[in-house]
Design a protein around this motif. Structure first.
Motif, short mmCIF file in Angstrom:
data_model
loop_
_atom_site.label_atom_id
_atom_site.label_comp_id
_atom_site.label_asym_id
_atom_site.label_seq_id
_atom_site.Cartn_x
_atom_site.Cartn_y
_atom_site.Cartn_z
N GLN A 10 31.96 33.26 53.12
CA GLN A 10 31.03 33.59 52.03
C GLN A 10 31.01 35.11 51.86
OE1 GLN A 10 28.24 31.20 50.32
NE2 GLN A 10 30.28 30.33 50.39
N THR A 11 32.07 35.64 51.28
CA THR A 11 32.20 37.07 51.10
C THR A 11 32.28 37.42 49.62
OG1 THR A 11 34.63 36.97 51.22
CG2 THR A 11 33.42 37.25 53.30
N LEU A 12 32.02 38.69 49.33
CA LEU A 12 32.06 39.15 47.94
C LEU A 12 33.47 39.08 47.38
CD1 LEU A 12 30.36 40.35 45.65
CD2 LEU A 12 30.87 42.62 46.55
N THR A 13 34.47 39.34 48.21
CA THR A 13 35.86 39.27 47.75
C THR A 13 36.23 37.85 47.34
OG1 THR A 13 36.42 41.09 49.25
CG2 THR A 13 38.24 39.79 48.38
N MET A 14 35.84 36.88 48.16
CA MET A 14 36.12 35.48 47.84
C MET A 14 35.41 35.07 46.55
SD MET A 14 38.00 33.62 50.01
CE MET A 14 38.73 33.79 51.65
N ALA A 15 34.14 35.43 46.44
CA ALA A 15 33.36 35.03 45.26
C ALA A 15 33.94 35.65 43.99
CB ALA A 15 31.91 35.44 45.46
N ASP A 16 34.30 36.92 44.06
CA ASP A 16 34.81 37.60 42.88
C ASP A 16 36.15 37.01 42.43
OD1 ASP A 16 34.73 39.60 40.89
OD2 ASP A 16 36.11 40.83 42.05
N LEU B 18 29.00 25.00 45.49
CA LEU B 18 29.79 26.15 45.89
C LEU B 18 29.74 27.25 44.84
CD1 LEU B 18 31.76 27.52 47.83
CD2 LEU B 18 33.63 26.30 46.69
N ALA B 19 29.80 26.86 43.56
CA ALA B 19 29.73 27.87 42.50
C ALA B 19 28.38 28.60 42.52
CB ALA B 19 29.95 27.20 41.14
N CYS B 20 27.29 27.87 42.75
CA CYS B 20 25.97 28.51 42.84
C CYS B 20 25.91 29.46 44.03
CB CYS B 20 24.88 27.45 42.95
SG CYS B 20 24.63 26.49 41.45
N SER B 21 26.52 29.07 45.14
CA SER B 21 26.53 29.94 46.31
C SER B 21 27.33 31.21 46.04
CB SER B 21 27.13 29.18 47.51
OG SER B 21 27.24 30.01 48.63
N MET B 22 28.47 31.07 45.36
CA MET B 22 29.26 32.24 45.02
C MET B 22 28.54 33.13 44.01
SD MET B 22 31.99 32.19 46.84
CE MET B 22 33.17 31.17 47.72
N LEU B 23 27.81 32.53 43.06
CA LEU B 23 27.04 33.32 42.11
C LEU B 23 25.96 34.14 42.80
CD1 LEU B 23 26.55 30.94 39.03
CD2 LEU B 23 27.73 33.13 39.07
N ARG B 24 25.34 33.55 43.81
CA ARG B 24 24.31 34.28 44.55
C ARG B 24 24.92 35.48 45.27
NH1 ARG B 24 22.80 30.44 47.35
NH2 ARG B 24 23.91 30.89 49.28
N ILE B 25 26.13 35.31 45.80
CA ILE B 25 26.80 36.43 46.46
C ILE B 25 27.12 37.53 45.45
CG2 ILE B 25 28.88 37.11 47.71
CD1 ILE B 25 28.94 34.33 48.93
N LEU B 26 27.60 37.15 44.27
CA LEU B 26 27.90 38.14 43.24
C LEU B 26 26.64 38.85 42.77
CD1 LEU B 26 30.54 36.18 41.10
CD2 LEU B 26 30.97 38.08 42.66
N ASN C 112 23.86 39.36 44.51
CA ASN C 112 23.36 40.26 45.56
C ASN C 112 24.23 41.50 45.70
OD1 ASN C 112 21.25 38.50 46.13
ND2 ASN C 112 22.41 37.41 47.70
N GLY C 113 25.52 41.38 45.36
CA GLY C 113 26.39 42.54 45.44
C GLY C 113 26.81 42.87 46.85
N PRO C 114 27.39 44.06 47.03
CA PRO C 114 27.87 44.44 48.36
C PRO C 114 26.71 44.55 49.36
CG PRO C 114 28.76 45.89 46.65
CD PRO C 114 27.69 45.07 46.01
N GLU C 115 27.04 44.36 50.61
CA GLU C 115 26.03 44.49 51.65
C GLU C 115 25.60 45.95 51.80
OE1 GLU C 115 27.48 42.87 55.25
OE2 GLU C 115 27.63 40.81 54.49
N ILE C 116 24.37 46.15 52.24
CA ILE C 116 23.84 47.50 52.44
C ILE C 116 24.57 48.16 53.61
CG2 ILE C 116 21.77 48.85 52.99
CD1 ILE C 116 20.12 46.69 51.68
N THR C 117 25.10 49.34 53.38
CA THR C 117 25.83 50.05 54.42
C THR C 117 24.86 50.77 55.35
OG1 THR C 117 26.03 52.04 53.05
CG2 THR C 117 27.76 50.38 52.83
N LYS C 118 25.40 51.25 56.46
CA LYS C 118 24.58 51.99 57.41
C LYS C 118 24.07 53.29 56.81
CE LYS C 118 26.78 50.11 61.57
NZ LYS C 118 27.53 50.43 62.83
N ASP C 119 24.90 53.95 55.98
CA ASP C 119 24.46 55.19 55.34
C ASP C 119 23.28 54.93 54.41
OD1 ASP C 119 26.43 56.53 56.68
OD2 ASP C 119 27.88 56.38 55.03
#
Length: 651
Positions: free
Chosen positions: A322-328, A541-549, A551-558
């Protein structure tokens, strides 16, 4: 044929004969040359019995007794390969199917000897994949090789030494996928074109998978299982080990994304054909139309839609994938597949009796509609029947969960298990009529909660069979349903007495109980129709991928470190560069800013043209921002500028 049986036994790695044959000395070149002489003479004389025997000998020799180390050995190998290909490419009227099968087995057994380089093997596989449809011998050789590769691939872990040998490159996978798509479309088309008797015979042969489909299944399962189950080595905490595991995971995900993209593209083509055939059958006037529409779902399960897609959908729901690359990458194809499956499922739904009853308008329907409220009538008018209309979606716990001891229970036996059904208001327990224990203090205690510290609901023990205590605890083992409030129940059973010599097994059977979230057991034996289930899974699965898209990228440490800074009033008052229509605005704009405070999401945002042109004259002063003393002290320390000293004026 004794030697043929020897070869079959040697193919099993679990038998002692396999290790015994593997330890034998390699055969000498002149012995293999003599075997080739016998084969040539048998081919000239047309002696099929000797030809079959020599082919089986080739299989054993190639697998266990030959190593092409010298130039003479390589010459003998080339001679053997020419003889095998001469038999393989012979016309069907000159060679029987049994000999052709043995030739394919011999070439497959000596694949690494006859074709020692990777390029040679790839050229052979490309030949059998592209020309297999035109030649029966190449087609059979393709099936044998892919079947063997699939079996070997299932026994290898990703990244092993043999993994690259058994997992073909992307070009060959593309050829295999094209064959699988073509086979699936042809199979679905037969539901419309073949005769009634041929259609019944077709139903009796599915859902068997072809060799190409089996190999794709093996590749998919190999990649997905390793991605989900891969774990780092706990005994190696070095940076190189962690980096190696990370690279392996990334390589796996890249391979899965490439394979999933190709599979979804192929499924798109098969679903399009399925929709066309379904529409044609519905509009046709053939006598067995209903039987063909019912059998169409069974035929569909034999295609890549039934063998590949469900496993892929289930695996893509795993957190590791369940990654942004897969969803995109997969989202456009998933949307198209949802449309095809839901539309086709609805087409088949219109032909079912349930749908007809729902759409029928009996005489009492006007009266019922007259009693509806206006809001209900409005909703009824707007609602359109979908592919789930009239179907009861079985809940995951509809079949119930069975909790039971061993049968019979042994001395000092203890059993404890907790059942949790999320969202259930209460649980219903149904006990087996064979429940029994030797004494009434060999009992089962039920708790309404996750542990034995929860509220006690009931306890049962003993038997009425005339053994042990000859009595039961309380009213005895329940014949009716036992209701437990809440969504969790805990069972605790303990065998405290020792078994007496005259106590039979039936008096110490233990207990078995089925836990459900509803009072009446739901019939889920049939489940959902295949296409409906497929459309539902694709939608989830499509709804799950839409949720990932979304939410966008994960928050980085910076970003986590700068949370306080990003929330500060200083940055909130800043006016940033804005990119609109490919043009970047100036960093500073006059204050007050002419930019709109809100942007309508349904309209394309256009940056004001007057803002893109620097204003004439000097800029207006920005409003002053008063910062807390602590921030001002830090800014002065960083800039190296001291606080200005104000001296009182002397009058």
């Amino acid at each position: 044929m004794c030697i043929h049986q020897l070869n079959l036994l040697a193919a099993s790695n679990n038998l002692p004969i396999s290790s015994f044959l593997g330890k034998q000395h390699p055969i000498e070149a002149h012995h293999l040359s003599s075997i080739c002489d016998i084969m040539e003479k048998a081919m000239v004389n047309g002696d099929t019995c000797i030809i079959r025997c020599i082919l089986v000998v080739f299989q054993v020799v190639f697998k266990f007794f030959f190593s092409p180390q010298t130039e003479r050995n390589r010459d003998i190998v080339r001679r053997s390969g020419l003889l095998l290909w001469q038999l393989l490419m012979a016309p069907r009227d000159q060679i029987c199917s049994e000999i052709q099968k043995e030739v394919c087995l011999a070439i497959s057994s000596g694949l690494n000897i006859l074709y020692p380089g990777e390029a040679e093997i790839n050229n052979l596989l490309k030949l059998v994949l592209t020309e297999g449809e035109r030649n029966s011998g190449l087609s059979q050789l393709r099936d044998v090789i892919l079947t063997n590769l699939a079996e070997q691939l299932q026994n290898n872990r990703f990244g092993s030494e043999d993994d690259d040998h058994y997992r073909l490159n992307d070009e060959l996978l593309h050829y295999i996928l094209k064959i699988v798509v073509r086979e699936s479309c042809v199979l679905i088309t037969k539901c419309q074109t073949v005769s009634k008797d041929d259609f019944q015979r077709l139903l009796s042969t599915v859902p068997a998978a072809s060799s190409c489909l089996r190999y794709l299944m093996a590749v998919q399962n190999h990649l997905l299982s390793n991605t989900i189950l891969i774990k780092p080595d706990d005994n190696d905490d070095s940076d190189s080990s962690l980096q190696g595991e990370t690279l392996k995971v990334q390589e796996l995900k890249t391979s899965i994304l490439s394979l999933a993209t190709q599979i979804l593209t192929g499924c798109d083509e098969v679903l399009e054909m399925l929709q066309q055939v379904t529409t044609a059958l519905i509009n046709s006037d053939i006598s067995d139309r209903e039987q063909r529409l019912k059998g169409l779902e069974q035929i569909t399960k034999a295609t890549m839609l039934g063998h590949l897609l469900p496993v892929l959908l289930t695996s893509l729901m795993h957190p590791n994938l369940q990654t942004l690359t897969m969803a995109d990458a997969l989202m456009p194809q998933l949307v198209q597949l949802v449309l095809y499956t839901s539309q086709t499922a609805l087409l088949l739904k219109t032909q079912s009796p349930v749908f007809s009853e729902l759409n029928s308008s009996p005489s009492c329907a006007p009266e019922q509609k007259g009693k509806q409220l206006p809001d209900e009538r409005m909703l009824e008018e707007k609602e359109e029947p979908g592919f789930l209309t009239g179907l009861k979606i079985p809940a995951p716990w509809a079949a119930g969960k069975t909790v039971e001891t061993v049968h019979p229970v042994r001395d000092n036996y203890k059993f404890k298990e907790t059942v949790h059904i999320p969202g259930a208001r209460c649980l219903y327990l149904r006990f087996d009529n064979r429940c029994s224990s030797q004494y009434d203090y060999d009992k089962l205690v039920i708790y309404a909660g996750p542990s034995t510290n929860s509220r006690k609901v009931a306890e049962y023990g003993g038997n009425t069979l005339g053994y042990g205590s000859r009595s039961v605890l309380g009213t005895g083992w329940p014949k009716d349903l036992v209701k437990v409030e809440g969504d969790t129940v805990t069972f605790s059973f303990e065998m405290r007495s020792g078994r007496e010599h005259n106590t039979p097994d039936k008096a110490m059977w233990g207990f078995a109980c089925t836990v459900r979230a509803q009072e009446s057991s739901e019939d889920v034996s049939g489940g959902l129709p295949f296409l409906v289930d497929l459309a539902l899974g694709l939608s989830v699965l499509a709804c799950s991928m839409l949720r990932i898209l979304y939410n966008g990228p994960e928050i980085t440490k910076d970003e986590e470190t700068c949370q306080e800074l990003l929330r500060s009033k200083l940055l909130q008052r800043c006016q940033w560069q804005v990119e609109a229509n490919g043009v970047i605005s100036p960093a500073l704009t006059p204050s007050p800013s002419p930019l709109p405070l809100t942007i309508e999401e349904d309209r394309e945002f256009t940056y004001p043209s007057d803002v893109l042109v620097p204003p004439v004259g000097h800029y207006f002063d920005l409003p002053r921002i008063r910062l807390p003393p602590g921030i001002m002290i830090k800014l002065r320390e960083i800039s190296g500028r001291a606080r200005p000293q104000f001296r009182p004026s002397i009058k």
